[in-house]
Each structure stands twice: as C-alpha cells, then as structure tokens.
Design an enzyme around this catalytic site. Sequence first.
Site, PDB file in Angstrom:
ATOM      1  N   GLY A 346       0.823  -1.202   0.000  1.00  0.00           N
ATOM      2  CA  GLY A 346       0.000   0.000   0.000  1.00  0.00           C
ATOM      3  C   GLY A 346       0.856   1.250   0.000  1.00  0.00           C
ATOM      4  N   GLU A 370      22.231  -4.096 -21.539  1.00  0.00           N
ATOM      5  CA  GLU A 370      22.717  -5.356 -22.126  1.00  0.00           C
ATOM      6  C   GLU A 370      21.671  -5.998 -23.038  1.00  0.00           C
ATOM      7  OE1 GLU A 370      25.051  -8.135 -19.881  1.00  0.00           O
ATOM      8  OE2 GLU A 370      25.592  -6.604 -18.414  1.00  0.00           O
TER       9      GLU A 370
END
Length: 393
Positions: A346, A370
């Site tokens: 939350g 990458e």
Amino acid sequence: MADQTYLSWPFFEQRHRSYAADLEAWCRTHADALHAEGSDVDADCRHLVKLLGQADFLRATVPSNHGGLNSPVDVRTLCLSRQILAYHSGLADFVFAMQGLGTGAISLFGSEAIKQAYLPKVAAGEMIAGFALSEKEAGSDVAAMTTSARRVEGGWIIDGEKTWISNGTIADLLTVFARSGEAPGARGISAFAFPTATKGFSITERIDVIAPHPLATIRFDECFVPDDHLLGEAGQGFKVAMATLDMLRSTVGAAALGFARRATDEALGRATSRELFGAPLSDLQLTQAALADMALGNDSSALLIYRAAWAKDQGQPRITREAAMAKLHATDTAQLTIDKAVQLFGGAGVVRGNMVERLYREIRALRIYEGASEVQKVVIARAAIAEAQGRKA
C-alpha cells in the site's frame, strides 16, 4: 532468508552450493554496508569493490590462471553471485557485475600480457572495470557507432564519445569499442583494453538515474593505446562484444531474480503480519493469487537462467537464444513481481527507503541494459526462424 531449494537442482555441483552458502553468510555479516544508500555513490561503489575483493568473491569474475576462481569463468557461479548480492543490495550486485563485464572481453580475447597486467587487480578489488560500448546514437544499433580508432606507429589513437557508461565516473580500466574501418557497419569495429589514466580521457557528464549508479558520458581526445591492448583482431570488435554479452547476459536475469526473490519475501512478511478487516492480509484470495504469481515467476526465471548458465559451462559455444530467454523472462517477470509487492504494501510501498520501493527503482534499468527486452524478442524469434528453416532444409 530467500528460498534455497533451487540449489538442489541438477544444474549445480557441491562447489556451487558451498560458494552460495559462503556468499550468503558474508552478505548477512556485512548487512550494514550492503543496505546503506549514501549520498556519495562513487564512494559507496569503491567501498563495496574493496570489501568484495578482500573477501575473494570478485575472483569469480576472472579466470583462475589470472587470480580468479574458475577457468574458464564459471557462469553458474556468476549467476549465483548476482542473485544473492541483488537480494541484499542492488549496488553490491552492480559493482560485482561490472568487474565481470568490464573484463570479460579481456578474459576471452586479451593477450597473456594484458591478462596478467589487469585481471589479478580486478579480482583483488584493486582496480575497477567498465564496459564502453554505447553512444548517444548507437545503443542497440552498434553499427551506428562513431567513436573512431586509427592505427599509428606502435598502437592506436581513439577519438569520440561514449554515454550510459556504468562505472564511468570511477573506472580504472575500460573495454572500449571503436570504429577502425576494416569494413562497413558492425564489421569495422575493434575492441581495446583502455586504462582511464590515459592522456586525453575525460568524464564530461555524470548521469543521474532512479537507482543511483556511477553512470557517465566519457570522452576520448587523441587517446593513444598500445598495439597489445587490442582485444582479438582488428575489425572483430562486434564479435568480441557479442561473445562477452553472450557469456554474461544470463547473469542480468540472475540479478533480476535476486530482486524478485527479495520482493517476494518482503511481500510474504507483509501479507502474514498485516491485518485487514480482522484477519491477516494473506487470507484474502487476491493476495494469495499475487503471491502465487510471484512464486511461479521466480521458479520459471530460475530454470531459464540456470539452464543457460549450465549450457555455457558445459561448453556449448553459443547460448545466445538461451541467454536472451533468461534475461527477457527474468527481468520482465521481476518487474511484475516487485510491482505486486509494492501494491501489497500500500502507501508504505512507495515511501523512499522501504525495501520494495528500492527494488522498484532498481529493477527498471535491467529491462534496458545489455539488450532491451524488445531486442531479446528479436534474438529469440530469429533463432526460432533459423531453426525452423534448418529443419525444412
């Protein structure tokens, strides 16, 4: 503690299990250093490199005959290292990974003299490495590279600019890729071992990203490198880059898995301790569904990662398809896993400093560097098409 049952899978030997146990214990002993998120990321990285070097864990990034742990470098050990370090600290994973990526091309293609000069220092944490491939207009499209290398007596002169360079602000040694002109496109690129103390090298910009790392734009102005610092042959730089990434791409997935496993454990802790409407949050079926998705994603990613790493360690010459699958699935799935963990927390999940908030910032870049997720899909699709055409032939 993260789930350790995967270590009993047949991908691993006892040496891997012992290594994983040692690294896990070390991470818990050094929890304060690993969890710190200071204001000086350069100093934090240097400190972590020193600690990992002193503990001998950086030896996993270079071959044993040059101060390392295994010969050749064992990809399963690299993946275990990144998974465990990422579980505890994104920055610790980063500094470990860059020691391997920054010297992977040297391990694979460097002369004996260059290996002896640099690899033992990297393994000991006495030298920080980096990988200089990307440019402003040449990321995934390596053929668009404009940084140049021209032959002169006794060596090469490098000119140009690179950006998005990890460890760019602190590296002592870079693997640099530059256009040497032997052929058009990607076939006219060469790779070099480049000490950053070289005259003409400069850092032109620090790049601040959501998970602080020492990224920079760097410049080469008439930088001379000797002939013996050429990695492989002139014009083979693309081959050098792809071989290096082929070896290390599955480790990016392993780092993502480490983040995802930590997010899962944080979510489990939250779900079983937080009460909602008079009952634990974990009693809600929607919570159980989220936790099930996390567990399923973690094991699926692990199977792909360690399949690719095992294949490489068994001598399979190219694992491009397997590594692409591992990176794509693990990074995309980790993003979803961490997002679910934030949701279970939350409002607390977006408070700066909360572990799941830190993971949320750390994971995003892994889906880009990458080889972005979209690039991995192209790689996988092309491999599938080539295989299908081969069956028809």
